[in-house]
Write a protein that holds these residues in place. Structure first.
Motif, PDB file in Angstrom:
ATOM      1  N   PRO A 222      23.657 -38.417  12.188  1.00  8.95           N
ATOM      2  CA  PRO A 222      23.130 -36.996  12.090  1.00  8.95           C
ATOM      3  C   PRO A 222      22.476 -36.599  13.466  1.00  8.95           C
ATOM      4  N   LEU A 223      22.024 -37.475  14.255  1.00  2.90           N
ATOM      5  CA  LEU A 223      21.543 -37.336  15.674  1.00  2.90           C
ATOM      6  C   LEU A 223      22.603 -36.921  16.701  1.00  2.90           C
ATOM      7  N   HIS A 224      24.163 -36.791  16.364  1.00  2.00           N
ATOM      8  CA  HIS A 224      25.021 -36.589  17.058  1.00  2.00           C
ATOM      9  C   HIS A 224      25.850 -35.586  16.404  1.00  2.00           C
ATOM     10  N   GLY A 225      27.178 -35.665  16.060  1.00  2.00           N
ATOM     11  CA  GLY A 225      28.006 -34.850  15.208  1.00  2.00           C
ATOM     12  C   GLY A 225      27.454 -34.315  14.010  1.00  2.00           C
ATOM     13  N   GLU A 256       9.357 -33.521  10.736  1.00  2.00           N
ATOM     14  CA  GLU A 256      10.769 -33.641  10.554  1.00  2.00           C
ATOM     15  C   GLU A 256      11.460 -33.153  11.631  1.00  2.00           C
ATOM     16  N   LYS A 257      12.664 -33.581  12.277  1.00  2.00           N
ATOM     17  CA  LYS A 257      13.472 -32.790  13.122  1.00  2.00           C
ATOM     18  C   LYS A 257      14.205 -31.811  12.552  1.00  2.00           C
ATOM     19  N   ILE A 258      14.439 -30.737  13.130  1.00  5.12           N
ATOM     20  CA  ILE A 258      15.125 -29.606  12.751  1.00  5.12           C
ATOM     21  C   ILE A 258      16.566 -29.584  13.194  1.00  5.12           C
ATOM     22  N   MET A 259      17.463 -29.944  12.343  1.00  8.18           N
ATOM     23  CA  MET A 259      18.718 -30.191  12.895  1.00  8.18           C
ATOM     24  C   MET A 259      19.458 -28.914  13.376  1.00  8.18           C
ATOM     25  N   GLY A 260      20.266 -29.173  14.776  1.00 11.45           N
ATOM     26  CA  GLY A 260      20.935 -28.124  15.182  1.00 11.45           C
ATOM     27  C   GLY A 260      19.965 -27.514  16.280  1.00 11.45           C
ATOM     28  N   PHE A 261      18.659 -28.279  16.822  1.00  7.54           N
ATOM     29  CA  PHE A 261      17.794 -27.864  17.865  1.00  7.54           C
ATOM     30  C   PHE A 261      17.829 -28.958  18.616  1.00  7.54           C
ATOM     31  N   GLY A 262      17.567 -28.661  19.774  1.00  5.26           N
ATOM     32  CA  GLY A 262      17.173 -29.743  20.847  1.00  5.26           C
ATOM     33  C   GLY A 262      18.278 -30.658  21.243  1.00  5.26           C
ATOM     34  N   HIS A 263      18.240 -31.124  22.273  1.00  2.00           N
ATOM     35  CA  HIS A 263      19.365 -31.655  23.174  1.00  2.00           C
ATOM     36  C   HIS A 263      18.801 -32.783  24.182  1.00  2.00           C
ATOM     37  N   ARG A 264      19.442 -33.836  24.473  1.00  2.00           N
ATOM     38  CA  ARG A 264      19.195 -34.857  25.343  1.00  2.00           C
ATOM     39  C   ARG A 264      19.228 -34.240  26.853  1.00  2.00           C
ATOM     40  N   VAL A 265      20.211 -33.500  26.890  1.00  2.00           N
ATOM     41  CA  VAL A 265      20.533 -32.919  28.371  1.00  2.00           C
ATOM     42  C   VAL A 265      20.151 -31.526  28.579  1.00  2.00           C
ATOM     43  N   GLU A 309       8.917 -24.168  24.830  1.00  2.57           N
ATOM     44  CA  GLU A 309       7.994 -24.722  25.905  1.00  2.57           C
ATOM     45  C   GLU A 309       8.283 -26.199  26.347  1.00  2.57           C
ATOM     46  N   LYS A 310       8.946 -26.941  25.070  1.00  7.54           N
ATOM     47  CA  LYS A 310       9.141 -28.180  25.252  1.00  7.54           C
ATOM     48  C   LYS A 310      10.708 -28.379  25.715  1.00  7.54           C
ATOM     49  N   GLY A 311      11.510 -27.220  25.584  1.00 10.01           N
ATOM     50  CA  GLY A 311      12.850 -27.164  26.208  1.00 10.01           C
ATOM     51  C   GLY A 311      13.813 -27.405  24.740  1.00 10.01           C
ATOM     52  N   ILE A 312      13.253 -27.142  23.631  1.00  5.72           N
ATOM     53  CA  ILE A 312      13.966 -27.141  22.389  1.00  5.72           C
ATOM     54  C   ILE A 312      14.371 -25.781  22.125  1.00  5.72           C
ATOM     55  N   PHE A 313      15.817 -25.598  22.031  1.00  5.87           N
ATOM     56  CA  PHE A 313      16.711 -24.562  21.655  1.00  5.87           C
ATOM     57  C   PHE A 313      17.693 -24.826  20.930  1.00  5.87           C
ATOM     58  N   PRO A 314      18.493 -23.870  20.410  1.00  8.58           N
ATOM     59  CA  PRO A 314      19.415 -24.124  19.353  1.00  8.58           C
ATOM     60  C   PRO A 314      20.742 -25.036  20.159  1.00  8.58           C
ATOM     61  N   ASN A 315      21.339 -25.859  19.768  1.00 11.51           N
ATOM     62  CA  ASN A 315      22.418 -26.524  20.141  1.00 11.51           C
ATOM     63  C   ASN A 315      23.538 -26.111  19.543  1.00 11.51           C
ATOM     64  N   VAL A 316      24.616 -26.769  19.739  1.00 15.54           N
ATOM     65  CA  VAL A 316      26.218 -26.371  19.393  1.00 15.54           C
ATOM     66  C   VAL A 316      26.279 -26.555  18.002  1.00 15.54           C
ATOM     67  N   ASP A 317      25.343 -27.340  17.316  1.00 16.81           N
ATOM     68  CA  ASP A 317      25.441 -27.594  15.748  1.00 16.81           C
ATOM     69  C   ASP A 317      24.817 -26.491  14.918  1.00 16.81           C
ATOM     70  N   PHE A 318      24.027 -25.651  15.793  1.00 24.29           N
ATOM     71  CA  PHE A 318      23.023 -24.846  14.895  1.00 24.29           C
ATOM     72  C   PHE A 318      24.207 -23.859  14.144  1.00 24.29           C
TER      73      PHE A 318
HETATM   74  N1  CMC Z   1      13.213 -30.669  16.075  1.00 25.96           N
HETATM   75  C1  CMC Z   1      11.817 -30.952  15.898  1.00 25.96           C
HETATM   76  N2  CMC Z   1      11.356 -31.387  17.072  1.00 25.96           N
HETATM   77  C2  CMC Z   1      12.169 -31.819  17.800  1.00 25.96           C
HETATM   78  C3  CMC Z   1      13.473 -31.711  17.833  1.00 25.96           C
HETATM   79  C4  CMC Z   1      14.050 -31.110  16.602  1.00 25.96           C
HETATM   80  N3  CMC Z   1      15.127 -30.757  16.502  1.00 25.96           N
HETATM   81  N4  CMC Z   1      14.222 -32.352  19.018  1.00 25.96           N
HETATM   82  C5  CMC Z   1      13.311 -32.644  19.652  1.00 25.96           C
HETATM   83  N5  CMC Z   1      12.008 -32.588  19.081  1.00 25.96           N
HETATM   84  C6  CMC Z   1      10.840 -33.045  19.741  1.00 25.96           C
HETATM   85  C7  CMC Z   1      10.540 -34.299  19.417  1.00 25.96           C
HETATM   86  O1  CMC Z   1       9.954 -34.494  18.075  1.00 25.96           O
HETATM   87  C8  CMC Z   1       9.729 -34.925  20.475  1.00 25.96           C
HETATM   88  O2  CMC Z   1       8.472 -34.441  20.101  1.00 25.96           O
HETATM   89  P1  CMC Z   1       7.278 -35.230  20.945  1.00 25.96           P
HETATM   90  O3  CMC Z   1       7.277 -35.235  22.368  1.00 25.96           O
HETATM   91  O4  CMC Z   1       6.105 -34.498  20.493  1.00 25.96           O
HETATM   92  O5  CMC Z   1       7.440 -36.683  20.523  1.00 25.96           O
HETATM   93  C9  CMC Z   1      10.439 -34.152  21.624  1.00 25.96           C
HETATM   94  O6  CMC Z   1      11.041 -32.914  21.061  1.00 25.96           O
HETATM   95  C10 CMC Z   1      11.425 -34.923  22.195  1.00 25.96           C
HETATM   96  O7  CMC Z   1      12.497 -35.308  21.226  1.00 25.96           O
HETATM   97  P2  CMC Z   1      13.261 -36.659  21.367  1.00 25.96           P
HETATM   98  O8  CMC Z   1      13.988 -36.654  19.889  1.00 25.96           O
HETATM   99  O9  CMC Z   1      12.593 -37.943  21.862  1.00 25.96           O
HETATM  100  O10 CMC Z   1      14.301 -36.175  22.635  1.00 25.96           O
HETATM  101  P3  CMC Z   1      15.868 -36.859  22.535  1.00 25.96           P
HETATM  102  O11 CMC Z   1      16.299 -36.199  24.028  1.00 25.96           O
HETATM  103  O12 CMC Z   1      15.821 -38.311  22.170  1.00 25.96           O
HETATM  104  O13 CMC Z   1      16.369 -35.933  21.580  1.00 25.96           O
HETATM  105  C11 CMC Z   1      18.081 -34.904  20.119  1.00 25.96           C
HETATM  106  C12 CMC Z   1      17.740 -35.328  21.574  1.00 25.96           C
HETATM  107  C13 CMC Z   1      19.255 -34.261  19.920  1.00 25.96           C
HETATM  108  C14 CMC Z   1      18.395 -36.601  19.365  1.00 25.96           C
HETATM  109  C15 CMC Z   1      16.831 -34.243  19.185  1.00 25.96           C
HETATM  110  O14 CMC Z   1      16.664 -33.163  19.911  1.00 25.96           O
HETATM  111  C16 CMC Z   1      17.291 -34.240  17.932  1.00 25.96           C
HETATM  112  O15 CMC Z   1      17.232 -35.171  17.033  1.00 25.96           O
HETATM  113  N6  CMC Z   1      17.651 -32.968  17.326  1.00 25.96           N
HETATM  114  C17 CMC Z   1      18.037 -32.639  16.002  1.00 25.96           C
HETATM  115  C18 CMC Z   1      19.666 -33.534  15.994  1.00 25.96           C
HETATM  116  C19 CMC Z   1      20.844 -32.459  16.494  1.00 25.96           C
HETATM  117  O16 CMC Z   1      20.500 -31.345  16.156  1.00 25.96           O
HETATM  118  N7  CMC Z   1      21.669 -33.514  16.991  1.00 25.96           N
HETATM  119  C20 CMC Z   1      22.646 -32.437  17.574  1.00 25.96           C
HETATM  120  C21 CMC Z   1      22.674 -32.833  19.385  1.00 25.96           C
HETATM  121  S1  CMC Z   1      23.736 -31.413  19.994  1.00 25.96           S
HETATM  122  C22 CMC Z   1      25.604 -32.038  19.459  1.00 25.96           C
HETATM  123  C23 CMC Z   1      25.938 -33.548  19.746  1.00 25.96           C
HETATM  124  O17 CMC Z   1      25.429 -34.111  20.837  1.00 25.96           O
HETATM  125  O18 CMC Z   1      26.312 -34.389  18.717  1.00 25.96           O
END
Ligand code: CMC
Length: 381
Positions: A222-225, A256-265, A309-318
């Motif tokens: 769930p953190l990827h596809g 809770e993490k909101i799926m479809g938001f945020g990205h490592r890059v 502000e933290k760089g969290i926007f919709p990603n491809v999965d949203f």
């Molecule tokens: N919802 C809420 N908070 C978030 C989210 C989110 N989706 N993503 C990041 N944050 C917060 C996180 O809680 C952390 O906060 P704090 O600094 O207070 O601890 C901060 O942002 C940094 O997050 P991280 O998880 O340490 O950053 P990361 O680079 O390891 O995470 C990620 C990247 C994709 C794993 C993460 O954004 C995430 O879990 N997103 C939800 C799952 C998701 O949508 N995944 C698909 C990614 S795109 C397609 C793909 O590659 O498969």
């Protein structure tokens, strides 16, 4: 102070592990490039088979190269009866990603070339896997609903064949274009987790089936596809735009993490999400599911106001799940559709890496007891 060679880079964040000219992600500018082409250009003007060729061979094919490539893919697109039987036997009870992983592994086990480390054989295996993907994923979609398989039609392209093998009907031009564009958008994405898995496997000089099986296993999470499936669930749970603020605030307060938001890059809006958002709006409008789109759009506004502000926007999965849902797919098929596309990136990067191969062998920092401890016989512990 910590010594350089004992510094831990959790999740390999920021560590450069290979060179590649397949594709580039500019996370600050929100730009995705395949072999020098912007994703927006390819999405608007190309098609998935041409993009797969581009990723694999480094240039857009001329007419003859393209016809040969399509003919090669179409010559091995059919599934053998035993493969179909395998899908039928597990397809109605296992998650489609587990079925996909098993099927690729099974086809590999039967390929006499799968013990070869020869580069030409690895390339042939890549094309064979890719050629069968529309029928494999389509047959899995049908088997999960207890439906009989539909054989692929060599007159149809990759995306259209997948839709045909899944639904049993030939798609109209709009459905084909939407699916084809979704596949282009998902075809490659830098050194993501599943691609890295494929590289780790191919770098041991294992075969391409093994590399793709590893990649599928990694994409499942769930953190990827797997995020696309859960993203749509969250949108449905929110239900209507007016609920977005309250539901998301509660989820975020619970960490809770909101799926479809945020990205490592990406630290800005994912360019793929921007294109998919346009499709999501039009398909939900066409299917009378506007409320889904409106809810998602409001969720996006709330998330950006809270976490932009933290760089969290919709990603491809949203927005992708909403598009697939409107095309009639169950949510458990969203990640297999991602795999159907990403197979191009997995194989292109694996072939590129193995040409100048180096086994991956990182280190872990030992934080356990150094000992040496006395060994106590089991009866005395
Ligand atoms: N919802 C809420 N908070 C978030 C989210 C989110 N989706 N993503 C990041 N944050 C917060 C996180 O809680 C952390 O906060 P704090 O600094 O207070 O601890 C901060 O942002 C940094 O997050 P991280 O998880 O340490 O950053 P990361 O680079 O390891 O995470 C990620 C990247 C994709 C794993 C993460 O954004 C995430 O879990 N997103 C939800 C799952 C998701 O949508 N995944 C698909 C990614 S795109 C397609 C793909 O590659 O498969």
């Amino acid at each position: 102070m910590m010594q350089a060679d004992t510094e831990v880079h959790k999740g390999l964040e920021g560590v450069i592990v290979s060179e590649s000219s397949v594709g580039f992600v500019d996370g600050q500018a929100g730009r995705l490039v395949y072999r020098g082409f912007n994703i927006e250009t390819l999405a608007a003007r190309s098609n998935y088979e041409e993009v797969a060729y581009l990723l694999l061979y480094g240039h857009l094919p001329n007419q003859k190269e393209f016809e040969n490539f399509k003919a090669t893919l179409r010559s091995t697109m059919e599934l053998n009866t035993d493969t179909v039987d395998l899908i039928k036997s597990i397809g109605h009870k296992a998650h489609p990603m587990s079925v996909l992983r098993t099927v690729v592994s099974y086809i590999g086990a039967k390929d006499p070339k799968s013990n070869s480390t020869d580069l030409k054989d690895q390339e042939e295996m890549s094309l064979r896997i890719m050629s069968k993907f529309p029928a494999i994923v389509g047959t899995i979609a049908r088997a999960s609903k207890g439906l009989n398989p539909v054989r692929p039609d060599p007159k149809l392209g990759y995306a259209a064949n997948f839709l045909y093998c899944s639904t049993g009907s030939r798609p109209d031009a709009e459905q084909e274009k939407i699916m084809d564009t979704c596949l282009i958008l998902h075809a490659d994405h830098g050194s993501n987790a599943s691609t890295f898995s494929a590289l780790v496997t191919i770098a041991t000089l294992a075969d391409m089936y093994s590399a793709v099986t590893s990649a599928i296993s990694t994409l499942k999470g769930p953190l990827h596809g797997g995020a696309n499936e859960l993203a749509l669930e969250t949108i449905k749970k929110v239900g209507k735009p007016e609920n977005a603020e309250q539901v998301l605030s509660k989820m975020l307060a619970n960490k809770e993490k909101i799926m479809g938001f945020g990205h490592r890059v990406y630290k800005v809006y994912d360019p793929r999400a921007r294109i998919l958002k346009g499709f999501a709006e039009s398909v939900t409008h066409k299917n009378g599911k506007e409320v889904l789109f409106q809810t998602a759009e409001q969720m996006e506004k709330v998330m950006i106001s809270k976490l932009g502000e933290k760089g969290i926007f919709p990603n491809v999965d949203f927005y992708s799940g909403m598009v697939y849902d409107s095309l009639g797919f169950e949510s458990n098929m969203f990640t297999p559709i991602f795999a159907l596309a990403r197979v191009a990136g997995w194989t292109a990067r694996s072939l590129e890496y193995v040409k100048d191969n180096k086994l991956f062998r990182p280190k872990a920092k030992y934080v356990g007891e150094i000992g040496p401890k006395d060994y106590i016989e089991i009866q005395k512990r």
